[in-house]
Write an enzyme that holds these catalytic residues in place. Structure first.
Site, short mmCIF file in Angstrom:
data_model
loop_
_atom_site.label_atom_id
_atom_site.label_comp_id
_atom_site.label_asym_id
_atom_site.label_seq_id
_atom_site.Cartn_x
_atom_site.Cartn_y
_atom_site.Cartn_z
N HIS A 57 1.70 6.32 7.66
CA HIS A 57 1.42 5.10 6.88
C HIS A 57 1.65 3.87 7.73
O HIS A 57 2.79 3.50 8.04
CB HIS A 57 2.32 5.05 5.64
CG HIS A 57 1.91 3.98 4.67
ND1 HIS A 57 1.34 4.27 3.45
CD2 HIS A 57 1.97 2.63 4.73
CE1 HIS A 57 1.08 3.15 2.79
NE2 HIS A 57 1.45 2.13 3.57
N HIS A 59 -0.62 -0.16 8.95
CA HIS A 59 -1.74 -1.08 8.69
C HIS A 59 -2.13 -1.72 10.02
O HIS A 59 -1.70 -2.82 10.35
CB HIS A 59 -1.33 -2.14 7.66
CG HIS A 59 -1.08 -1.59 6.29
ND1 HIS A 59 -2.04 -1.61 5.30
CD2 HIS A 59 0.02 -0.99 5.76
CE1 HIS A 59 -1.53 -1.05 4.20
NE2 HIS A 59 -0.29 -0.67 4.46
N GLN A 152 -7.23 -3.62 -0.59
CA GLN A 152 -6.00 -4.40 -0.71
C GLN A 152 -5.96 -5.27 -1.97
O GLN A 152 -4.92 -5.45 -2.60
CB GLN A 152 -5.83 -5.29 0.52
CG GLN A 152 -4.68 -6.28 0.46
CD GLN A 152 -3.32 -5.64 0.61
OE1 GLN A 152 -2.92 -5.24 1.69
NE2 GLN A 152 -2.59 -5.54 -0.50
N HIS A 210 -1.93 3.64 -2.35
CA HIS A 210 -0.75 2.82 -2.57
C HIS A 210 -0.49 2.86 -4.08
O HIS A 210 -1.29 2.35 -4.87
CB HIS A 210 -1.02 1.37 -2.16
CG HIS A 210 -0.94 1.10 -0.70
ND1 HIS A 210 -1.71 1.76 0.23
CD2 HIS A 210 -0.17 0.21 0.00
CE1 HIS A 210 -1.43 1.29 1.44
NE2 HIS A 210 -0.50 0.37 1.33
N GLU A 213 3.80 0.46 -6.15
CA GLU A 213 4.64 -0.30 -5.21
C GLU A 213 5.05 -1.60 -5.90
O GLU A 213 4.57 -2.68 -5.60
CB GLU A 213 3.88 -0.58 -3.92
CG GLU A 213 4.78 -1.19 -2.86
CD GLU A 213 4.02 -1.64 -1.61
OE1 GLU A 213 4.69 -2.09 -0.67
OE2 GLU A 213 2.78 -1.56 -1.59
N ASP A 309 4.99 1.77 8.24
CA ASP A 309 4.28 0.74 7.48
C ASP A 309 3.91 -0.42 8.40
O ASP A 309 3.08 -0.26 9.29
CB ASP A 309 5.10 0.29 6.27
CG ASP A 309 4.23 -0.30 5.15
OD1 ASP A 309 3.01 -0.44 5.34
OD2 ASP A 309 4.77 -0.61 4.08
#
Length: 421
Positions: A57, A59, A152, A210, A213, A309
């Site tokens: 995981h 980005h 997103q 996701h 969260e 992350d």
């Protein structure tokens, strides 16, 4: 014929006594004491030899953008999202490619050979996705990338979100993502999960969403994921990332939910670096810990990975791509410190994320690919205690990174550890 022979290495599964490991044709050919010589010999001198890390995981589209166009003053998730929305229009394929490649070399120096990255596709030009598709091909076989189409700003909360997801699937993403708790209504969140899993089944892709969260204990989309996984016949192909809302669930509901997650064969990713600083922002005192119910999930037999992350982006200004540091934080943060619990931590960086990635034999075992980390410490516990630089990294039996003085040499070049700018 042996290509590389690593002598006097310690392998966790084989106990405390050092042994030799022979590598031939990119795979582990033999393990045992006093193997016959051949090829290049490396003396591990009693150091640990572990499987390489699998980063499940991150980005990479946003990596190394911290401070652009200005710092995240509050350090909150919401200010980070607002900053990213300002950064996106200025992205170019070359800037995304260069930043992502630099971060991947950092990861490779730490022993990461497989990476799953979420790529924001709430962008009509899909600039970041096109850059990372090119990078995936350029690094294939050295550091393998899985790309997740990540909405997103929501599949239904963002204009033409569903159409952009379809375009990303057509361009060749490996996984389909979602963010149901960010949709405007619960009904849209449920609809988004159903759509993602239906698309995954139709196109033969993995799923990584996701999910939940948030600190809102009424955010319960992972139950929808579990139900849809069972109904769509996708057991073992679906990953739920974050799940921080579960730290607020009551015990009765959490127990029921974890049972259904196990039945569905969901994989889970927890991201302690980001979530330890982003969650609990609406609390007074005591402030909740922002992570999923990791111990209970592990005890129930769920496959749980620890992700890094962010790496220096609008949400988290720190990080250098080392998964071991994330596991070190998780050890304290989730109280995984008992003698019977600590072995989970290395597994959450190796064979557990490997299973979600789709790797079937990620281990120091005869016949497995020689994707390995050589350490100057003798045990996993010592690696977690000291967080040492890695001595050498092997991918398919090829030495791709090694310590050089106080730094690292990666793919034959001295590693640049400075941030851009």
């Amino acid at each position: 014929m042996t290509d590389i022979l690593i002598r006097n290495a310690r392998i966790t599964a084989r106990g405390a006594e050092p042994c030799d490991v022979a590598i031939a044709g990119g795979r582990i050919a033999a393990i045992g004491p006093h193997l016959p010589g051949g090829g290049t010999e490396i003396d591990a001198a009693g150091g640990l030899l572990s499987p390489s890390f699998v980063e499940l995981h991150c980005h990479l589209d946003a990596t190394l953008t911290a401070g652009t166009p200005r710092p995240n003053r509050s350090g909150t998730l919401w200010e980070g999202i607002a900053l990213w929305a300002e950064i996106k229009p200025a992205l170019t394929e070359e800037s995304v490619y260069a930043r992502a490649r630099k971060t991947l070399l950092w990861m490779l120096s730490h022993g990461v050979t497989h990476v799953r990255t979420h790529v924001d596709v709430c962008d009509p030009s899909l600039v970041a996705l096109r850059a990372l598709l090119r990078l995936r091909e350029d690094l294939r076989g050295t550091l393998d990338l899985q790309l997740v189409a990540f909405p997103q700003e929501g599949i239904y909360a963002f204009a033409d979100g569903e159409a952009l997801m379809r375009e990303a699937i057509a361009l060749g993403v490996d996984c389909i993502g979602g963010i149901p708790h960010f949709e405007m209504t619960r009904e849209d969140g449920v609809r988004s999960v159903e759509w993602v899993l239906a698309q995954a089944r139709e196109h033969g892709r993995l799923v990584d969403i996701h999910c939940d969260e948030t600190d809102d204990d009424q955010s319960r989309f992972v139950e929808v994921m579990a139900a849809q996984t069972l109904r769509q016949g996708l057991s073992g192909k679906v990953t739920a990332s974050h799940l921080t809302a579960s730290h607020g669930y009551n015990g009765a509901y959490a127990g029921k939910l974890i049972g259904y997650m196990a039945r569905a064969g969901l994989h889970v990713v927890t991201n302690p670096l980001d979530n330890s600083v982003l969650q609990g922002r609406f609390d007074g005192y005591p402030t909740r810990r922002g992570h999923a119910r990791i111990k209970e999930m592990l005890q129930a037999g769920l496959n749980v990975a620890c992700g890094h992350d962010s790496v220096m982006d609008p949400w988290y200004p720190m990080g250098d791509g080392d998964p071991l540091k994330a596991a070190f934080v998780l050890m304290h943060y989730a109280q995984i410190v008992g003698a019977d619990e600590r072995p989970w931590l290395f597994r959450m960086l190796t064979d557990m994320p490997a299973a979600a990635f789709g790797l079937s034999d990620h281990a120091v075992a005869i016949g497995a690919p020689a994707d390995l980390i050589l350490w100057d410490v003798p045990t996993e516990d010592e690696a977690l205690r000291r967080l040492p630089p890695r001595r050498a990294i092997f991918r398919n039996g090829v030495l791709v990174a090694e310590r050089e003085g106080v730094g690292m040499r990666v793919l034959g070049e001295a590693l640049d550890v400075s941030p851009p700018g």
